[in-house]
Write an enzyme that holds these catalytic residues in place. Structure first.
Site, PDB file in Angstrom:
ATOM      1  N   SER A   1      16.401  12.099 -17.841  1.00  0.00           N
ATOM      2  CA  SER A   1      15.173  12.367 -18.585  1.00  0.00           C
ATOM      3  C   SER A   1      15.391  13.592 -19.465  1.00  0.00           C
ATOM      4  O   SER A   1      16.273  14.411 -19.182  1.00  0.00           O
ATOM      5  CB  SER A   1      14.021  12.642 -17.610  1.00  0.00           C
ATOM      6  OG  SER A   1      12.891  13.191 -18.272  1.00  0.00           O
TER       7      SER A   1
ATOM      8  N   TYR B   1      10.308  17.070 -10.538  1.00  0.00           N
ATOM      9  CA  TYR B   1      10.989  16.023 -11.311  1.00  0.00           C
ATOM     10  C   TYR B   1      12.161  16.614 -12.093  1.00  0.00           C
ATOM     11  O   TYR B   1      13.269  16.057 -12.099  1.00  0.00           O
ATOM     12  CB  TYR B   1       9.976  15.377 -12.255  1.00  0.00           C
ATOM     13  CG  TYR B   1      10.498  14.187 -13.026  1.00  0.00           C
ATOM     14  CD1 TYR B   1      10.753  12.985 -12.388  1.00  0.00           C
ATOM     15  CD2 TYR B   1      10.704  14.270 -14.403  1.00  0.00           C
ATOM     16  CE1 TYR B   1      11.211  11.881 -13.097  1.00  0.00           C
ATOM     17  CE2 TYR B   1      11.163  13.178 -15.118  1.00  0.00           C
ATOM     18  CZ  TYR B   1      11.411  11.983 -14.461  1.00  0.00           C
ATOM     19  OH  TYR B   1      11.868  10.897 -15.170  1.00  0.00           O
TER      20      TYR B   1
END
Length: 335
Positions: free
Chosen positions: A177, A190
Site C-alpha cells: 500500500s 495498517y
C-alpha cells in the site's frame, strides 16, 4: 604531481566505464533469459481470493490458461463459490487462512499433489485486512491481528512455497500500500504491517535474484470502494473501547468527526479494481516485471515519487494541510 592526477583520473574514468558496461551487460543478459514461457503448464497460488483484488486476479489468470490455486478463508462462502461457477476446471479452491501454519502446510501439500507439468510459477500474497484508528484508540491486539495477516501471513506463505517457485525461477508478488511509506492519521497499525511487508519483500528480492526469481511489490492508493477491505465502524464503536483517561483527551465529538472524515476520504478513491489487477498481471506474466507498481492518480504520482526524498519536517508539515488536523488540535481536551 600533475601526471599522477592525470593517471588517477584516467583510472577512475576507466573504472566507471567498466562498471557501466558490466551493469548494462548484466541487464541485457537478464532480459534475454527472462522470457516467460506460455502460461499453459504453469500454476499460480493467490491468497485472499474470497473477494477484492485476489478474486479478480484469479479469474484473469484462469482465462489466460494458468492452473490457479485460489486461497480462500471461507471455501464455502459466496466469493469462493462464485469463482468456481465462473472459472474453468483449472481453478482450484484452497482453504487458506494465512495465519495458520496448519492451513499453509496443507495448502502446500495440495499444490504439490496437483502441480501441472511446468510447476508453480508464482505466489501472489494478496490476503490482507485494514484497521483504522488512532494509535491510542488501538490495543496491542489490534496491531498483532493486522500484522499477523498482512505481514506474518505473507512471510509464512512465502517461506512455505519458495522452494517450488525457486524450482521454476518464477515470481513472488506482494500487495502492499502507499501507506507503507506515506504516514496517515488513523492508519498506524495498517502502516506498520505494510512497511514491514515491504522490508521483507526487499530482502527477499535481493536473495532470490541469485536463483532467477523476481519479486514485485504492488502499492495501491485509495481503492477502498473497489474492494471490501474497509471494515465499517462507528464513532460509538471506538468511544466505548476507550478507558476513562483517553475519554478525557479524545472527546466524543472529535471521534465522531474523525470517523466521518475518514469514511468520506475512503469513498473518494478509485471505484475500479482494474489498475491494481493489471499491475498484478504484469508482475506475474511480464518478461520484465517492475520491482514496484505505484498505483495512484495521475495528479498524485509526482508527489508520491518525490515524497521519499523530502526531509521529515516537510513531509510531517504536509499533513497540516488537511482540515482534520487543524480541527483535531482545536478539539483535543475540549469538554
Amino acid at each position: 604531481m600533475n601526471t599522477f592526477c592525470l593517471v588517477s583520473q584516467i583510472i577512475g574514468t576507466a573504472s566507471i566505464s567498466a562498471i557501466v558496461i558490466f551493469v548494462l551487460a548484466k541487464l541485457l543478459t537478464r532480459h534475454r533469459r527472462s522470457q516467460v514461457e506460455h502460461s499453459h503448464g504453469y500454476a499460480v497460488l493467490i491468497t485472499g481470493c474470497d473477494s477484492g483484488f485476489g478474486h479478480h486476479l484469479a479469474r484473469c489468470l484462469d482465462l489466460r490458461g494458468f492452473v490457479v490455486f485460489a486461497g480462500c478463508l471461507s471455501p464455502e462462502g459466496a466469493g469462493a463459490q462464485s469463482l468456481i461457477l465462473q472459472s474453468s476446471s483449472n481453478l482450484k479452491i484452497l482453504k487458506l487462512d494465512v495465519t495458520s501454519d496448519e492451513d499453509v502446510q496443507q495448502a502446500k501439500e495440495t499444490v504439490q499433489e496437483n502441480l501441472p507439468e511446468k510447476g508453480l510459477w508464482a505466489v501472489v500474497n494478496n490476503a490482507g485486512i485494514s484497521h483504522w484508528a488512532e494509535i491510542e484508540w488501538s490495543t496491542i491486539e489490534d496491531f498483532r491481528k493486522v500484522a499477523d495477516i498482512n505481514l506474518f501471513g505473507s512471510i509464512r506463505t512465502s517461506i512455505a512455497f519458495l522452494p517450488l517457485v525457486r524450482a521454476s525461477k518464477g515470481r513472488v508478488v506482494y500487495v502492499s500500500s502507499i501507506f507503507a511509506f506515506f504516514n496517515c492519521l488513523n492508519l498506524g497499525a495498517y502502516s506498520v504491517s505494510k512497511r514491514g511487508l515491504e522490508a521483507f519483500a526487499d530482502c527477499l528480492r535481493v536473495e532470490m535474484a541469485s536463483f532467477g526469481v523476481k519479486v514485485s511489490i504492488i502499492q495501491p492508493g485509495n481503492f477502498c470502494q473497489a474492494t471490501n477491505i474497509l471494515k465499517l465502524k462507528s464513532g460509538l464503536d471506538i468511544w466505548e473501547k476507550l478507558d476513562d483517561e483517553r475519554k478525557q483527551i479524545f472527546n466524543r465529538q472529535y471521534i465522531e468527526l474523525a470517523t466521518e472524515h475518514f469514511l468520506s476520504a475512503c469513498t473518494a478513491g478509485f471505484k475500479d479494481a482494474n489498475p491494481v489487477v493489471n499491475a498484478m498481471l504484469h508482475a506475474v506474466t511480464s518478461t520484465q516485471p517492475k520491482h514496484r507498481y505505484l498505483l495512484v492518480s495521475a495528479m498524485e504520482t509526482f508527489f508520491f515519487h518525490l515524497f521519499a526524498f523530502l526531509p521529515t519536517f516537510i513531509t510531517d508539515a504536509a499533513f497540516s494541510l488537511s482540515s482534520i488536523y487543524a480541527t483535531r488540535t482545536e478539539m483535543l481536551y475540549a469538554k
